[in-house]
Scaffold this active site. Structure first.
Site, short mmCIF file in Angstrom:
data_model
loop_
_atom_site.label_atom_id
_atom_site.label_comp_id
_atom_site.label_asym_id
_atom_site.label_seq_id
_atom_site.Cartn_x
_atom_site.Cartn_y
_atom_site.Cartn_z
CB CYS A 268 -2.27 -13.24 0.30
SG CYS A 268 -2.69 -11.57 0.84
CG PHE A 269 -0.14 -16.44 -3.37
CD1 PHE A 269 -1.48 -16.08 -3.24
CD2 PHE A 269 0.41 -16.47 -4.63
CE1 PHE A 269 -2.24 -15.74 -4.36
CE2 PHE A 269 -0.33 -16.14 -5.76
CZ PHE A 269 -1.66 -15.76 -5.62
#
Ligand code: UGA
Length: 430
Positions: A268-269
């Site tokens: 995600c990040f």
């Protein structure tokens, strides 16, 4: 309420099970028959604490899975929880969600009355209203704002705590320009709002799309900022964790996501910061802060290895890598900091011995040539150095096991191990 969810990945399956647990009637549509069968047999297709229990309780009753899109016809609202993979330049590829919108639209031709379609996937602002809505409208023959409504409801689930995060959210973000869609989404979340008192953010579609990127971008940058500060701390022999504990007391800063070290990984990040940076550039804006956050993150593994170089030349030596997943509690190795660490060790000619409680099989696909062992003890036995990559509880509990190393050099990327006499200890930012 009757809810359909397209996509049985990590987000789709989790929200399907949680909506069923909230008392809704849920149908989960996926093209993969094997995943559909797994869900229908009451088991989870992914490793996520609490999900098996929810599926066992609700599969076949409040929750069913199917490969047949027609199942959406009996529902009032559809959530699109499909992957938006990263392209080479970091931007998101929306072809999968666009294809699903097309099939959903064609299916909705057969539905009398209103339908609400809600984007759950993380998408760049304007994707829902300018890309997905026209596809849905054209394929369904319905009219946007009359019998077809679109909305965006981002998710803030963390891998490893997704069920708890869903059932006890910090916020529920509902983005739409349609009163009908807003009412439907309030009805969907009402049981959760009543039970948890979670704040509801009623906003527009583009704002909701951006809130997701802003949330992940901010947290990723927060970790990179404490890593930047932590790197300076290390140069002065200052303990970055004492510094973080103090500044975290300032409620403008807050104590969470201040653990400095090897930095962030996962799906995600890295993906979301890359996508929003690419999107910003496309708009003609240079996102300097997010660029720097990424750059700092990319450099932390090399800093860890340079600390190792201060103490031992690892060429032809056994080096233990403790932890392979991108964080504890998951077998996900995507963008794990272990990957550049292993590459760096290989470039130095080291013999890498890796331990992880659950992620070894995944890492073996990427690095078939290194040795994988079943315990941290086996990794440490006769090793010339140990690198701590993931702070699993069984790794933070290690102590006497380091005495079996041939030279007890421990370089810790997660502040997992206590400094003590008898080991040569280097913390990445402390
Ligand atoms: C993240 C967000 O936290 C979720 O809110 C979001 O829904 C999710 O992405 C998503 O977009 O799907 P996740 O990737 O599962 O969740 O993992 P986090 O727990 O946020 O950790 C991300 C990375 O940051 C990990 O590699 C972790 O080790 C690192 N981290 C986290 C630090 O290095 N220091 C910290 O203080 C906190």
């Amino acid at each position: 309420m009757r809810i359909s969810i397209i996509g049985s990945g990590y987000v789709g399956t989790t929200i399907a099970a949680c909506f069923a647990d909230m008392g809704h009637e849920v149908v989960n549509v996926d093209v993969d028959a094997e995943i559909v069968n797994t869900i229908n047999s009451g088991r989870s297709p992914i490793h996520e604490p609490g999900l098996d229990e929810l599926l066992e309780n609700h599969s076949g009753e409040a929750l069913t899975a199917t490969t047949d899109y027609d199942a959406v016809l009996d529902t009032e609202v559809t959530f699109l929880a499909l992957p938006t993979p990263a392209r080479e330049d970091g931007s998101i590829d929306t072809s999968i969600i666009e294809a699903a919108a097309e099939t959903l639209g064609e299916t909705l031709q057969a539905k009398d009355g209103d339908h609400v379609v809600t984007t759950k996937s993380t998408v760049i602002p304007t994707t829902t209203s300018e890309t997905l809505a026209p596809i849905l409208e054209a394929a369904s023959g319905k009219t946007l704002g009359e019998d077809l409504h679109v909305a965006m409801n981002p998710e803030f689930l963390r891998e490893g705590t997704a069920v708890d995060d869903f059932l006890d959210p910090d916020k529920i973000v509902l983005g739409t320009d349609s009163d009908a869609a807003r009412k439907t989404l309030h009805d969907v979340f009402e049981p959760l709002i009543a039970e948890t008192g979670a704040p509801v953010v009623d906003t527009g579609i583009e704002e909701a799309e951006m809130i997701k990127y802003a949330n992940n971008g901010f947290l990723a940058a927060k970790v990179s900022l404490i890593n930047d500060i932590g790197n300076i701390c290390k140069e002065y022999g200052v303990d970055a964790y004492e510094v973080a504990d103090a500044i975290g007391l300032d409620d403008r800063i807050s104590a969470r996501f201040l653990r400095s070290g090897l930095g962030w990984g996962g799906s995600c990040f890295p993906k979301d910061t890359a996508a929003i940076r690419a999107a910003a550039r496309e708009q003609g804006y240079e996102p300097l802060m997010l660029d720097a956050a990424t750059e700092i993150n990319d450099r932390q593994p090399a800093r860890l290895l340079s600390l190792l170089d201060r103490h031992v030349d690892v060429a032809d030596e056994r080096v233990a890598v403790l932890g392979l997943s991108f964080k504890p509690g998951t077998d996900d190795i995507r963008n794990s900091r272990a990957i550049p660490v292993i590459e760096g060790l290989q470039a130095r000619g080291a013999t890498v011995v890796a331990y992880d409680p659950v992620a070894a099989d995944n890492m073996r696909k990427q690095f078939p040539e290194i040795e994988y062992v079943d315990s941290p003890e086996a990794a440490l036995d006769s090793a010339s150095a140990a690198l701590v990559v993931t702070d699993w509880p069984e790794i933070t509990a290690l102590d006497a096991e380091f005495d079996a190393m041939s030279t007890p050099v421990v370089v810790d990327g997660r502040r997992a191990i206590d400094r003590r006499d008898g080991i040569v200890y280097e913390g990445l930012t402390w």
